[in-house]
Structures are given as structure tokens and as C-alpha cells.
Design a protein around this motif. Structure first.
Motif, PDB file in Angstrom:
ATOM      1  N   SER A 247       0.834  -1.203   0.000  1.00 58.16           N
ATOM      2  CA  SER A 247       0.000   0.000   0.000  1.00 58.16           C
ATOM      3  C   SER A 247       0.865   1.247   0.000  1.00 58.16           C
ATOM      4  CB  SER A 247      -0.934  -0.002   1.212  1.00 58.16           C
ATOM      5  OG  SER A 247      -0.201   0.026   2.420  1.00 58.16           O
ATOM      6  N   GLY A 248       2.048   1.152   0.637  1.00 56.72           N
ATOM      7  CA  GLY A 248       2.964   2.293   0.635  1.00 56.72           C
ATOM      8  C   GLY A 248       3.476   2.599  -0.760  1.00 56.72           C
ATOM      9  N   ILE A 249       3.885   1.559  -1.483  1.00 57.35           N
ATOM     10  CA  ILE A 249       4.355   1.743  -2.859  1.00 57.35           C
ATOM     11  C   ILE A 249       3.226   2.262  -3.734  1.00 57.35           C
ATOM     12  CG2 ILE A 249       5.220   0.555  -4.913  1.00 57.35           C
ATOM     13  CD1 ILE A 249       6.678  -1.375  -3.030  1.00 57.35           C
ATOM     14  N   ALA A 250       2.045   1.664  -3.561  1.00 57.65           N
ATOM     15  CA  ALA A 250       0.894   2.117  -4.352  1.00 57.65           C
ATOM     16  C   ALA A 250       0.558   3.571  -4.028  1.00 57.65           C
ATOM     17  CB  ALA A 250      -0.311   1.217  -4.078  1.00 57.65           C
ATOM     18  N   PHE A 251       0.654   3.932  -2.734  1.00 60.62           N
ATOM     19  CA  PHE A 251       0.349   5.307  -2.355  1.00 60.62           C
ATOM     20  C   PHE A 251       1.405   6.264  -2.901  1.00 60.62           C
ATOM     21  CE2 PHE A 251       0.256   8.983   0.474  1.00 60.62           C
ATOM     22  CZ  PHE A 251      -1.096   9.272   0.467  1.00 60.62           C
ATOM     23  N   TRP A 252       2.664   5.832  -2.879  1.00 58.46           N
ATOM     24  CA  TRP A 252       3.718   6.659  -3.476  1.00 58.46           C
ATOM     25  C   TRP A 252       3.433   6.852  -4.961  1.00 58.46           C
ATOM     26  CZ3 TRP A 252       6.991   5.387  -7.495  1.00 58.46           C
ATOM     27  CH2 TRP A 252       7.963   6.333  -7.784  1.00 58.46           C
ATOM     28  N   GLY A 253       3.077   5.770  -5.636  1.00 56.58           N
ATOM     29  CA  GLY A 253       2.736   5.890  -7.049  1.00 56.58           C
ATOM     30  C   GLY A 253       1.571   6.834  -7.264  1.00 56.58           C
ATOM     31  N   LEU A 254       0.623   6.773  -6.348  1.00 61.00           N
ATOM     32  CA  LEU A 254      -0.545   7.649  -6.427  1.00 61.00           C
ATOM     33  C   LEU A 254      -0.152   9.123  -6.333  1.00 61.00           C
ATOM     34  CD1 LEU A 254      -3.609   8.053  -6.414  1.00 61.00           C
ATOM     35  CD2 LEU A 254      -3.587   7.586  -3.962  1.00 61.00           C
ATOM     36  N   THR A 255       0.802   9.439  -5.450  1.00 60.90           N
ATOM     37  CA  THR A 255       1.211  10.833  -5.256  1.00 60.90           C
ATOM     38  C   THR A 255       2.338  11.271  -6.199  1.00 60.90           C
ATOM     39  OG1 THR A 255       2.746  10.142  -3.501  1.00 60.90           O
ATOM     40  CG2 THR A 255       0.532  10.818  -2.831  1.00 60.90           C
ATOM     41  N   ALA A 256       3.037  10.307  -6.792  1.00 53.94           N
ATOM     42  CA  ALA A 256       4.200  10.653  -7.620  1.00 53.94           C
ATOM     43  C   ALA A 256       3.980  10.412  -9.107  1.00 53.94           C
ATOM     44  CB  ALA A 256       5.417   9.847  -7.158  1.00 53.94           C
ATOM     45  N   MET A 257       2.991   9.604  -9.451  1.00 50.96           N
ATOM     46  CA  MET A 257       2.774   9.238 -10.848  1.00 50.96           C
ATOM     47  C   MET A 257       2.568  10.459 -11.738  1.00 50.96           C
ATOM     48  SD  MET A 257      -0.203   6.797 -12.375  1.00 50.96           S
ATOM     49  CE  MET A 257       0.371   5.395 -11.447  1.00 50.96           C
ATOM     50  N   ASP A 258       1.825  11.448 -11.240  1.00 52.42           N
ATOM     51  CA  ASP A 258       1.568  12.639 -12.041  1.00 52.42           C
ATOM     52  C   ASP A 258       2.873  13.332 -12.439  1.00 52.42           C
ATOM     53  OD1 ASP A 258       2.108  13.276  -9.416  1.00 52.42           O
ATOM     54  OD2 ASP A 258       0.161  14.221  -9.039  1.00 52.42           O
ATOM     55  N   LYS A 259       3.842  13.339 -11.538  1.00 60.40           N
ATOM     56  CA  LYS A 259       5.129  13.976 -11.842  1.00 60.40           C
ATOM     57  C   LYS A 259       5.882  13.206 -12.922  1.00 60.40           C
ATOM     58  CE  LYS A 259       5.395  15.802  -7.150  1.00 60.40           C
ATOM     59  NZ  LYS A 259       4.146  15.191  -6.682  1.00 60.40           N
ATOM     60  N   PHE A 260       5.824  11.876 -12.887  1.00 61.68           N
ATOM     61  CA  PHE A 260       6.501  11.083 -13.906  1.00 61.68           C
ATOM     62  C   PHE A 260       5.802  11.206 -15.262  1.00 61.68           C
ATOM     63  CE2 PHE A 260       8.317   8.965 -10.172  1.00 61.68           C
ATOM     64  CZ  PHE A 260       9.644   8.866 -10.567  1.00 61.68           C
ATOM     65  N   PHE A 261       4.492  11.294 -15.272  1.00 64.59           N
ATOM     66  CA  PHE A 261       3.773  11.510 -16.528  1.00 64.59           C
ATOM     67  C   PHE A 261       4.119  12.879 -17.115  1.00 64.59           C
ATOM     68  CE2 PHE A 261       1.122   7.836 -15.674  1.00 64.59           C
ATOM     69  CZ  PHE A 261       0.758   7.414 -16.947  1.00 64.59           C
TER      70      PHE A 261
ATOM     71  N   GLY B  36      -1.570  19.032 -19.685  1.00 59.99           N
ATOM     72  CA  GLY B  36      -0.356  19.263 -18.915  1.00 59.99           C
ATOM     73  C   GLY B  36      -0.592  19.200 -17.412  1.00 59.99           C
ATOM     74  N   ALA B  37      -0.115  20.227 -16.695  1.00 58.10           N
ATOM     75  CA  ALA B  37      -0.192  20.251 -15.238  1.00 58.10           C
ATOM     76  C   ALA B  37      -1.632  20.195 -14.743  1.00 58.10           C
ATOM     77  CB  ALA B  37       0.496  21.509 -14.709  1.00 58.10           C
ATOM     78  N   ALA B  38      -2.556  20.879 -15.432  1.00 59.92           N
ATOM     79  CA  ALA B  38      -3.959  20.863 -15.024  1.00 59.92           C
ATOM     80  C   ALA B  38      -4.539  19.453 -15.117  1.00 59.92           C
ATOM     81  CB  ALA B  38      -4.770  21.822 -15.896  1.00 59.92           C
ATOM     82  N   GLY B  39      -4.204  18.733 -16.179  1.00 61.99           N
ATOM     83  CA  GLY B  39      -4.682  17.362 -16.337  1.00 61.99           C
ATOM     84  C   GLY B  39      -4.163  16.452 -15.240  1.00 61.99           C
ATOM     85  N   ALA B  40      -2.886  16.621 -14.884  1.00 60.55           N
ATOM     86  CA  ALA B  40      -2.304  15.802 -13.821  1.00 60.55           C
ATOM     87  C   ALA B  40      -2.996  16.065 -12.492  1.00 60.55           C
ATOM     88  CB  ALA B  40      -0.809  16.094 -13.708  1.00 60.55           C
ATOM     89  N   ALA B  41      -3.296  17.333 -12.200  1.00 56.50           N
ATOM     90  CA  ALA B  41      -3.944  17.691 -10.940  1.00 56.50           C
ATOM     91  C   ALA B  41      -5.353  17.114 -10.845  1.00 56.50           C
ATOM     92  CB  ALA B  41      -3.982  19.215 -10.794  1.00 56.50           C
ATOM     93  N   VAL B  42      -6.114  17.190 -11.929  1.00 58.11           N
ATOM     94  CA  VAL B  42      -7.486  16.681 -11.916  1.00 58.11           C
ATOM     95  C   VAL B  42      -7.483  15.157 -11.810  1.00 58.11           C
ATOM     96  CG1 VAL B  42      -9.612  16.462 -13.258  1.00 58.11           C
ATOM     97  CG2 VAL B  42      -8.410  18.662 -13.146  1.00 58.11           C
TER      98      VAL B  42
END
Length: 479
Positions: free
Chosen positions: A221-235, A378-384
């Protein structure tokens, strides 16, 4: 935990947020969006390392603290496994023939790689040392450990301005690294009476195995949560640009003002609720905390929407979109905080597989959202995309807790939360004036106050009585 102790814990997040609001515009004017985007990649890497190599044992420490007599042995038992694995993993990575800094920052530099590795170790140590102060309810020491590093970071940036130091990523990273070093030194000093005995303490292997079983699902769950909070930055890194990543990072930084509420609540809530569980809990207590938390979350989010236009006056022109993006970015700290209140039954019942389920569901939705929205918006799409994912995270945790432990009324809460997430998409994808946004969020705020009017008036009366009591004390002192 008394109001005085809660206030002591609140000083750190409040002071840190205040210093952050001062520092952020300075950094935005001094450094390019590209360099701020690179710094975001550094922070994402550090957070991943802590989540992965803590092995869920940091949460096990919180869970078992009130039920274990030998606290130093408990600290050693939860710290050592992750530290050993982290040391081995970083050693292997440094021996491989590719540049870590080149992959993350687009800059091939052994100096930057060395700073990153040191920052990871400092953050890992600090994570476990902070748990000591948190569980011992040493709020003032905990708060000072958060404020002083941010003050140091501000001082370093001010020094750069004063002496016209070149505004390049290396210097920005050095400033951040110095703040992490300060965190570690302050935590080490404040907890020296706890970690020094841990060096020679004997580990209860049976208890350690039990905690590892508790923590193993939390690794996933920690890795998944990290992916949840970090995935937008990698995209954004892969499908957009460092500039969009920088704009997004600044939006996240402004939205992190809401982390004041999240940090205070999470710090105080876990020790309290597990203590209640050990003593036998009154279900009405959980219901009251949930109602007040919902009102607080909607109030903070609505006020941010009403006054987000002020951001454009303190940032350079290239950050104009931050005032809209931050409204979606606030979903993370606010919905995560609310899920801490509504999803507490998962931890109490030790059913951590449901924490993993919530994170995985949200992760999948975040990936789909980023895949479709980042290339176009871009950034707006990642935030939504992140906002929608955290809505799912919140709902899964809430429903799991209600079925595993204590059920409670959830209709009003769900309606308001869904409305806020939908609005975060509307303001980013449809052109709207600041006046229209102000009144839309005002209507939501008034609606929340009406739906939770009992909690609102009780809060208002409490604040009023507190102010009156303070005035009475001040008058007595003067007399």
C-alpha cells in the motif's frame, strides 16, 4: 491529548506553512520552472525510498507503542530491517553503469547523485526519530524540528540573493539538502535519550515477526500510495516538460498549506484512536471526529477556491495557471486527512490489506487519468487526475472501515466531497472568471455550514468562549 498538546503539535505545520509561503515566491522568482521540476523529482525519489524501505514498520511502531514496555527495543526492531535493505539497495545502484542524476534530473553528475543518496539516508533516519516525539506527545519539540529546517532553507535562499549566487539546480538542491540535515540533527538531539539505549537493546524476535506481518501489506500500500502521489510527476516528466512539472510543483506547494491540517490531524489522531481502542471506544467519539473533520475539510477547500486569485499577485507571469491547478491539488492533503478519520477501523482491526486495496484502486485510476489528460492539459490534467484518484482512495477506505468496524452516516460527507472534486475539474477545463469562482465556492461553503450546522455552532461557541477566557486572563494579569 489535551488542547495544549494539540496546539504544540500544530505549531510545526503552521510555522512550516508560513515559512513556505514566504519561501515559495522567492524560489519561483529566482529559479526556473525547470529547476523546480527537478527538485520535485528529488523529493519524489526520497519519499519513495522512505515508503518502500520503512517496510511498513514505522506504522507498526505507532500501532504497538502503547502495548510494549521496552520502547528502545521496539525502536530498534522496526528500524534495522529497513536500514539494512536500504543500504544494500543504494550500494547496488551506485555500482551500476548508469547515472542516477541523469535519469532523474537530466543532468549527469556524480555530485548530484551523492547529494541525493545522502538526502535519502537523512530522511530515513528522521522518519523513525520523529515517531518517538510523536508517540511521546512532545508536541513542542516535534514542531521545532519541523520549523527550524524550513527557516534554514529560507536563510540559504536569502543568502543566494544577497551574494548573487548562480540560480542553478545544484544550488537549489544544496539548500534543500541542508534543511534535511538540520531535520536529522534536531531530531537526533531531541530523542537522544531514546535512541541511544536502542543501540544496545535486545530485540524481541517474536514481536518483530508479528510487526513484520502487520507491515508487509503496508509495503504494497505504501508503494501504491507513493505511485498515487508521484505518478503525475513522472507523466509530466515523460509526456510534457520540466516547465509543466515546475508549474505543477509550485501548485502542489501552495496546496500544501492544507498539509497544516493534514499534518496536525494525522500526528494527533493515530495515537489517540489506538489508545481509545486499547481502553474500549465510544462509537460517538468517532462520529464526532468525522463530522468535524468533514466541515473543516470543506471549509478549507472552499476558502482556497474563493481566494485562489490572490496567488497571481505574488508569482511571476508564467505561473498564472497555479491559481486554478492548486484547487485540484488540494484533494490530496484534504481527502487523505478525511480518510484518516473515516478509515481508522482498518488499522484498529489490523486489516491492512484494505489499505492496500484503496491505494491500488486509486493508483489505477490515476494512471488512466494521467494517460488521457496530461498530453492535452499538462499540469492541469495531472492535478485533476490526482483529485479523482484521491476521491476513490477516500471512498474505499471509508467503506472498508464502516464494514470492518464502526458504521456511521456518510451521505452528507460524500455529496460535499464529490462536489469539490467536480469543481476542481470545472475550474481547470472551462474558462471562468475569478468572480464566478469566488461565488461558486461561497455557495458550497454556505451549504456545508448548513448541513453541519450543529458542528459549526458548537465550534463557534468554543472559539468564542476561548477568546473570552483569554481576555479574562489578560485582564487579571493587568490588574
Amino acid at each position: 491529548m489535551t488542547p495544549k498538546k494539540i496546539a504544540a503539535f500544530a505549531l510545526g505545520p503552521i510555522g512550516g506553512a508560513f515559512l513556505g509561503l514566504i519561501t515559495l515566491p522567492i524560489v519561483a522568482w529566482l529559479f526556473s520552472p525547470d529547476d523546480i521540476g527537478r527538485l520535485s523529482m528529488m523529493q519524489v525519489t526520497i519519499s519513495f525510498s522512505i515508503l518502500l524501505f520503512s517496510l511498513g514498520l514505522d506504522q507498526a511502531y505507532v500501532r504497538e507503542f502503547h502495548e510494549v514496555e521496552n520502547k528502545p527495543a521496539l525502536l530498534k526492531a522496526v528500524f534495522l530491517p529497513g536500514f539494512i535493505l536500504l543500504s544494500l539497495a543504494l550500494t547496488v545502484l551506485l555500482l551500476l553503469p548508469w547515472s542516477i542524476s541523469g535519469i532523474l534530473f537530466g543532468i549527469d553528475s556524480s555530485w548530484l547523485t551523492g547529494l541525493l543518496v545522502a538526502a535519502i539516508f537523512l530522511s530515513f533516519f528522521s522518519r523513525f526519530l520523529s515517531l518517538i516525539l510523536r508517540m511521546q506527545e512532545k508536541g513542542l519539540a516535534f514542531s521545532m524540528s519541523q520549523v527550524l529546517p524550513k527557516l534554514l532553507f529560507l536563510m540559504v535562499i536569502a543568502t543566494y540573493l544577497l551574494f548573487s549566487v548562480e540560480a542553478v539546480f545544484k544550488n537549489l538542491m544544496i539548500a534543500n539538502w541542508l534543511s534535511l540535515l538540520a531535520v536529522f540533527l534536531v531530531y537526533s538531539w531531541n530523542t537522544r535519550r531514546d535512541w541511544l539505549p536502542a543501540l544496545t537493546a535486545s530485540i524481541d524476535r517474536a514481536k518483530q515477526k508479528q510487526m513484520i506481518r502487520f507491515g508487509l501489506p503496508l509495503i504494497g500500500s505504501g508503494i501504491a500510495f507513493w505511485g498515487l502521489t508521484a505518478m503525475d510527476k513522472f507523466f509530466l516528466r515523460g509526456f510534457s516538460s520540466f516547465e509543466e512539472l515546475g508549474i505543477y510543483s509550485v501548485s502542489i506547494s501552495f496546496a500544501s498549506v492544507a498539509l497544516v491540517f493534514q499534518a496536525v490531524f494525522s500526528t494527533v489522531w493515530a495515537p489517540i484512536v489506538y489508545k481509545w481502542a486499547a481502553e474500549g471506544i465510544d462509537p460517538d467519539k468517532i462520529k464526532n471526529v468525522t463530522d468535524y473533520s468533514t466541515l473543516a475539510v470543506i471549509t478549507i477547500w472552499s476558502l482556497a477556491g474563493m481566494f485562489s486569485w490572490l496567488v497571481s499577485f505574488i508569482l511571476p507571469e508564467q505561473y498564472e495557471r497555479v491559481q486554478y491547478i492548486l484547487l485540484a491539488a488540494m484533494a490530496y492533503p484534504l481527502l487523505y486527512t478525511l480518510s484518516e478519520a473515516t478509515g481508522v477501523g482498518i488499522g484498529v482491526q489490523r486489516k491492512t490489506n484494505f489499505a492496500l486495496l484503496a491505494a491500488v484502486v486509486a493508483l489505477v485510476l490515476n494512471a488512466i487519468g494521467n494517460w488521457y489528460l496530461v498530453p492535452k492539459y499538462g499540469a492541469a490534467g495531472a492535478a485533476v487526475a490526482s483529485a479523482v484518484a484521491f476521491l476513490a482512495f477516500f471512498i474505499v477506505r471509508t467503506e472498508a472501515s464502516a464494514r470492518l468496524w464502526q458504521s456511521f452516516e456518510r451521505g452528507r460527507m460524500y455529496v460535499l466531497v464529490v462536489v469539490m472534486v467536480v469543481l476542481s475539474g470545472v475550474v481547470n477545463f472551462l474558462p471562468m472568471s475569478s468572480v464566478a469562482i469566488f461565488f461558486i465556492y461561497l455557495v458550497v461553503l454556505v451549504s456545508a455550514v448548513f448541513l453541519f450546522r450543529k458542528q459549526f455552532f458548537e465550534s463557534f461557541e468554543y472559539i468564542l468562549s476561548f477568546v473570552k477566557s483569554r481576555k479574562s486572563v489578560d485582564k487579571q494579569i493587568k490588574d
